[in-house]
Design an enzyme around this catalytic site. Sequence first.
Site, PDB file in Angstrom:
ATOM      1  N   GLU A   1       0.840  -1.212   0.000  1.00  0.00           N
ATOM      2  CA  GLU A   1       0.000   0.000   0.000  1.00  0.00           C
ATOM      3  C   GLU A   1       0.872   1.258   0.000  1.00  0.00           C
ATOM      4  O   GLU A   1       1.884   1.326   0.698  1.00  0.00           O
ATOM      5  CB  GLU A   1      -0.904   0.022   1.228  1.00  0.00           C
ATOM      6  CG  GLU A   1      -1.785   1.268   1.245  1.00  0.00           C
ATOM      7  CD  GLU A   1      -2.680   1.371   2.461  1.00  0.00           C
ATOM      8  OE1 GLU A   1      -3.546   0.504   2.632  1.00  0.00           O
ATOM      9  OE2 GLU A   1      -2.498   2.321   3.241  1.00  0.00           O
TER      10      GLU A   1
ATOM     11  N   PHE B   1       0.679   5.840  -0.306  1.00  0.00           N
ATOM     12  CA  PHE B   1      -0.218   7.010  -0.219  1.00  0.00           C
ATOM     13  C   PHE B   1       0.319   8.117  -1.124  1.00  0.00           C
ATOM     14  O   PHE B   1       1.520   8.136  -1.432  1.00  0.00           O
ATOM     15  CB  PHE B   1      -0.363   7.483   1.236  1.00  0.00           C
ATOM     16  CG  PHE B   1       0.919   7.982   1.850  1.00  0.00           C
ATOM     17  CD1 PHE B   1       1.343   9.298   1.657  1.00  0.00           C
ATOM     18  CD2 PHE B   1       1.714   7.140   2.627  1.00  0.00           C
ATOM     19  CE1 PHE B   1       2.524   9.764   2.218  1.00  0.00           C
ATOM     20  CE2 PHE B   1       2.904   7.591   3.187  1.00  0.00           C
ATOM     21  CZ  PHE B   1       3.307   8.907   2.980  1.00  0.00           C
TER      22      PHE B   1
ATOM     23  N   TYR C   1     -11.819  -4.624  10.852  1.00  0.00           N
ATOM     24  CA  TYR C   1     -11.129  -4.134  12.056  1.00  0.00           C
ATOM     25  C   TYR C   1     -11.011  -5.251  13.086  1.00  0.00           C
ATOM     26  O   TYR C   1     -11.968  -5.522  13.830  1.00  0.00           O
ATOM     27  CB  TYR C   1     -11.896  -2.943  12.645  1.00  0.00           C
ATOM     28  CG  TYR C   1     -11.979  -1.800  11.654  1.00  0.00           C
ATOM     29  CD1 TYR C   1     -11.015  -0.799  11.635  1.00  0.00           C
ATOM     30  CD2 TYR C   1     -13.013  -1.754  10.705  1.00  0.00           C
ATOM     31  CE1 TYR C   1     -11.074   0.216  10.702  1.00  0.00           C
ATOM     32  CE2 TYR C   1     -13.072  -0.735   9.769  1.00  0.00           C
ATOM     33  CZ  TYR C   1     -12.102   0.242   9.772  1.00  0.00           C
ATOM     34  OH  TYR C   1     -12.147   1.241   8.842  1.00  0.00           O
TER      35      TYR C   1
HETATM   36  P1  FAD Z   1     -17.638   1.912   7.455  1.00  0.00           P
HETATM   37  O1  FAD Z   1     -17.708   0.705   6.644  1.00  0.00           O
HETATM   38  O2  FAD Z   1     -18.690   2.926   7.217  1.00  0.00           O
HETATM   39  O3  FAD Z   1     -17.653   1.440   8.950  1.00  0.00           O
HETATM   40  C1  FAD Z   1     -17.016   2.112  10.004  1.00  0.00           C
HETATM   41  C2  FAD Z   1     -17.524   1.569  11.298  1.00  0.00           C
HETATM   42  O4  FAD Z   1     -18.726   2.233  11.607  1.00  0.00           O
HETATM   43  C3  FAD Z   1     -17.865   0.102  11.265  1.00  0.00           C
HETATM   44  O5  FAD Z   1     -16.754  -0.705  11.561  1.00  0.00           O
HETATM   45  C4  FAD Z   1     -18.922   0.014  12.287  1.00  0.00           C
HETATM   46  O6  FAD Z   1     -18.352  -0.056  13.553  1.00  0.00           O
HETATM   47  C5  FAD Z   1     -19.623   1.334  12.176  1.00  0.00           C
HETATM   48  N1  FAD Z   1     -20.819   1.296  11.315  1.00  0.00           N
HETATM   49  C6  FAD Z   1     -21.001   2.009  10.193  1.00  0.00           C
HETATM   50  N2  FAD Z   1     -22.225   1.791   9.696  1.00  0.00           N
HETATM   51  C7  FAD Z   1     -22.801   0.917  10.522  1.00  0.00           C
HETATM   52  C8  FAD Z   1     -24.048   0.304  10.554  1.00  0.00           C
HETATM   53  N3  FAD Z   1     -24.958   0.543   9.626  1.00  0.00           N
HETATM   54  N4  FAD Z   1     -24.303  -0.531  11.544  1.00  0.00           N
HETATM   55  C9  FAD Z   1     -23.414  -0.795  12.491  1.00  0.00           C
HETATM   56  N5  FAD Z   1     -22.201  -0.225  12.519  1.00  0.00           N
HETATM   57  C10 FAD Z   1     -21.911   0.599  11.551  1.00  0.00           C
HETATM   58  N6  FAD Z   1      -9.268   6.465   5.226  1.00  0.00           N
HETATM   59  C11 FAD Z   1      -9.120   7.397   4.262  1.00  0.00           C
HETATM   60  O7  FAD Z   1      -9.534   8.551   4.435  1.00  0.00           O
HETATM   61  N7  FAD Z   1      -8.511   7.078   3.078  1.00  0.00           N
HETATM   62  C12 FAD Z   1      -8.058   5.846   2.812  1.00  0.00           C
HETATM   63  O8  FAD Z   1      -7.529   5.589   1.735  1.00  0.00           O
HETATM   64  C13 FAD Z   1      -8.209   4.838   3.822  1.00  0.00           C
HETATM   65  N8  FAD Z   1      -7.769   3.566   3.602  1.00  0.00           N
HETATM   66  C14 FAD Z   1      -8.000   2.599   4.548  1.00  0.00           C
HETATM   67  C15 FAD Z   1      -7.622   1.272   4.282  1.00  0.00           C
HETATM   68  C16 FAD Z   1      -7.853   0.279   5.225  1.00  0.00           C
HETATM   69  C17 FAD Z   1      -7.461  -1.143   4.907  1.00  0.00           C
HETATM   70  C18 FAD Z   1      -8.451   0.604   6.464  1.00  0.00           C
HETATM   71  C19 FAD Z   1      -8.675  -0.454   7.499  1.00  0.00           C
HETATM   72  C20 FAD Z   1      -8.824   1.911   6.738  1.00  0.00           C
HETATM   73  C21 FAD Z   1      -8.613   2.923   5.789  1.00  0.00           C
HETATM   74  N9  FAD Z   1      -8.995   4.237   6.008  1.00  0.00           N
HETATM   75  C22 FAD Z   1      -8.826   5.194   5.037  1.00  0.00           C
HETATM   76  C23 FAD Z   1      -9.577   4.620   7.269  1.00  0.00           C
HETATM   77  C24 FAD Z   1     -11.111   4.509   7.248  1.00  0.00           C
HETATM   78  O9  FAD Z   1     -11.625   5.441   6.344  1.00  0.00           O
HETATM   79  C25 FAD Z   1     -11.639   4.765   8.631  1.00  0.00           C
HETATM   80  O10 FAD Z   1     -11.314   3.714   9.485  1.00  0.00           O
HETATM   81  C26 FAD Z   1     -13.093   5.127   8.726  1.00  0.00           C
HETATM   82  O11 FAD Z   1     -13.345   5.625  10.030  1.00  0.00           O
HETATM   83  C27 FAD Z   1     -14.023   3.950   8.511  1.00  0.00           C
HETATM   84  O12 FAD Z   1     -14.065   3.551   7.216  1.00  0.00           O
HETATM   85  P2  FAD Z   1     -14.860   2.206   6.812  1.00  0.00           P
HETATM   86  O13 FAD Z   1     -14.918   2.088   5.379  1.00  0.00           O
HETATM   87  O14 FAD Z   1     -14.392   1.077   7.620  1.00  0.00           O
HETATM   88  O15 FAD Z   1     -16.287   2.673   7.332  1.00  0.00           O
END
Ligand code: FAD
Length: 594
Positions: A21, A23, A153
Amino acid sequence: MKVIEKIREAAKEDRTVFSFEFFPPKTEDGVENLFERMERMASHNPSFCDITWGAGGSTADLTLDISNKMQNMICVETMMHLTCTNMPVEKIDHALDTIKQNGIQNVLALRGDPPHGQDKFVQVAGGFACGLDLVAHIRAKYGDYFGITVAGYPEAHPDMISSEGGVTLENYLSDLAYLKRKVDAGADLIVTQLFYDTDIFLKFVHDCRQIGITCPIVPGIMPINNYKGFVRMTGFCKTKIPDEITKALEPIKDNEEAVRAYGVHLGTEMCKKILSHGIKTLHLYTLNMEKSALAILMNLGLIDESKISRPFPWRRPANVFRVKEDVRPIFWANRPKSYLSRTLGWEQYPHGRWGDSCNPSYGALTDYQFMRRRSRNKKILEEWAVPLKSVEDVKEKFTNYCLGKVKSHPWSELDGLQPETLMINEKLGQVNSKGFFTINSQPAVNGEKSDSPSVGWGGPGGYVYQKAYLEFFCSKEKLDALVENCKGLPSVTYIAVNKQGERVSNVGPIAVNAVTWGVFPAKEVLQPTVVDPVSFMVWKDEAFEIWNKGWGVLYPEGDPSKQILNEVQNSYFLVSLVDNDYVHGDLYAMFSDI
Ligand code: FAD
C-alpha cells in the site's frame, strides 16, 4: 484483472501472495520518487498495489492520476481506495468512471475519516453514510466490473473502542455483523486495519468465519519504521500493543536503525505466525518506504533479489484491456512508457502473433513521449549536456554508455544497461567507437533456461531463444559499407531509413520477423518481440526526434553543440539489423573491417 481472482488462483496453487500500500505524496518530487520506488517494488511481483484516498477527498485528483500510472505505466495490478467523506455521488461516479476507463478493476470502498480539523464524519447531502452504502452503490451502478474490497477491524472500529482501550462484546459483534453486511452487499475481499497482536487477528478471522463471512481476509501489516510514527499511528487507531513489543522498543526508541531492525524482525515473526495458520495473503502498509517491507518478504522467502522473474521480456501491463497482449515490436524496448502511450487507443492488442499490421494506428507523437522524470532530467543534463565540438564527441558519449561509464541515455527510459545488454557491452562499445551509435540490442540466445537471470522470462520450466539484434544511427557512408558486408552474410536482414524516409533494406516492407520466442511446457510457442518494418517506419520518427527533443533540448538556443546534433539527425540513417542465425551467427563480425 480483479484482485480476488488473483488471490483465488494463487490459493489453488497453494501460493502465498503479497501486496503493497502507498499514499499520495505531498510534493511533485515525492510523487516522482514514489514511482521509482513502485517500479522497484513491482518487479517483485506483488499481486496488487493500492493507493489511498486522502482524508476528505483531499487527494482525489492525485490519487486518480497515480492509480492510472500505476496500472498503465508501472504495470502493476492497482486497487484504488475511495471514500465517501465529502463526496457527493457525482464525484464518486466520476472517480469510478475514470478508473474504469483506465482499465482498473479494483476499488477499496471506504467511508473515510473526517478531514483534518473535524472530528466527526459528516454525510454530504445526497452522499453516502457508510462503507456499506458505497459498496451497494458500486454494485448497483457498475455491476460486476469492479472487484470490491472493504476494511475490516480485528480490534473493532476505533469508534467502538473506549478511550481506555478495549471494546464491549456487544460492540465487537455489531462491528462483525456490519462487516458481513458489506460482504453480502457485494464486497469480495477484506483488508484489515493494522494490528500488532497476531492472536487478535487470528481470532477475528475465526469469528468472521463463524458468522458466515467466507471471502479472503487479508492481514494489514505495518512494519515499524520509526518510534514516533508508530506511537502516533497506534494511538490514532487505538491499536493494542502487546507488552513484549513495548518492552522491546522502550530501550531502543531513540535509535532509528535499531527500531527499524526490530520492526523487520517483528513483522517477519507476525507474518510467519499468520502463514502457519494457513492464511496465504499478506498486505504491507509500506508508508511509501521499501526497505522494511522487502526485508520482511525476503526473510519469509517470498522474494529473492537475484531471482526477479519477468513474465515477458517487457513488463506486461495490468490494464484489463491489455491483459491478452503478448507481442510487441522490439523498437520501443527501452521506451516502454512511450509505447504504451502511443498504443493506448488500440481496440485490440496483438495476441499470439503480431499478424498483419499493414496499418497499425499508432498515436501521434506528442510532447508526452519526450517528457522525463525530474531525476532523469538531472542525470541526463549532468551526463549529456556537455559541449560537443564534433561527431567524435557524440561517438564518445554513446560508447561510454555501453561501457557503463554513463548511466543515462536520451533514447532510454530505463535505468542503465539491462542485464542481457551487459553480456555484449564490450562489443557494443567497439561498434559505437566505429561510429555506429547504438540505441537498442539483444544478444543471440539459443535455448537458455527461461529462469536465467540475464535473459530469462516467462517463469521456470521453459527455454528461451532470441536472434541477435542491433539498432543504431550511422552515416550513409558507414551504411554503404555495412550493406556491402551483408551481401556475404545471407543470415543478416536489415532495414535502414533516414529522417526524410529514404529506405534501404533487404526485406519486404511488411515482412514481420519474430526475434524472441520461448517454448514452455503445455503451451503454444510465445513470441513476444518482433521486428515489424511497418512499425519501424513509425518508430523512426520518434527515434530521430530524440536527437532534438531528448538531447539537443539540453543546450541553450544557438549553442554550437545543437548544430552538430542537427547534422547527425538530418544526415544519418537509423538501422535495424537482425542476425537470423541465432545458433552460429556473429553479428558483430560484420563490423570488423569498417
Ligand atoms: P464503514 O464501513 O462505514 O464502517 C465504520 C464503522 O462504523 C464500522 O466498523 C462500524 O463499527 C460502524 N458502522 C457504520 N455503519 C454501521 C451500521 N450501519 N451498523 C453498524 N455499525 C456501523 N481512510 C481514508 O480517508 N482514506 C483511505 O484511503 C483509507 N484507507 C484505509 C484502508 C484500510 C485497509 C483501512 C482499514 C482503513 C482505511 N482508512 C482510510 C480509514 C477509514 O476510512 C476509517 O477507518 C473510517 O473511520 C471507517 O471507514 P470504513 O470504510 O471502515 O467505514
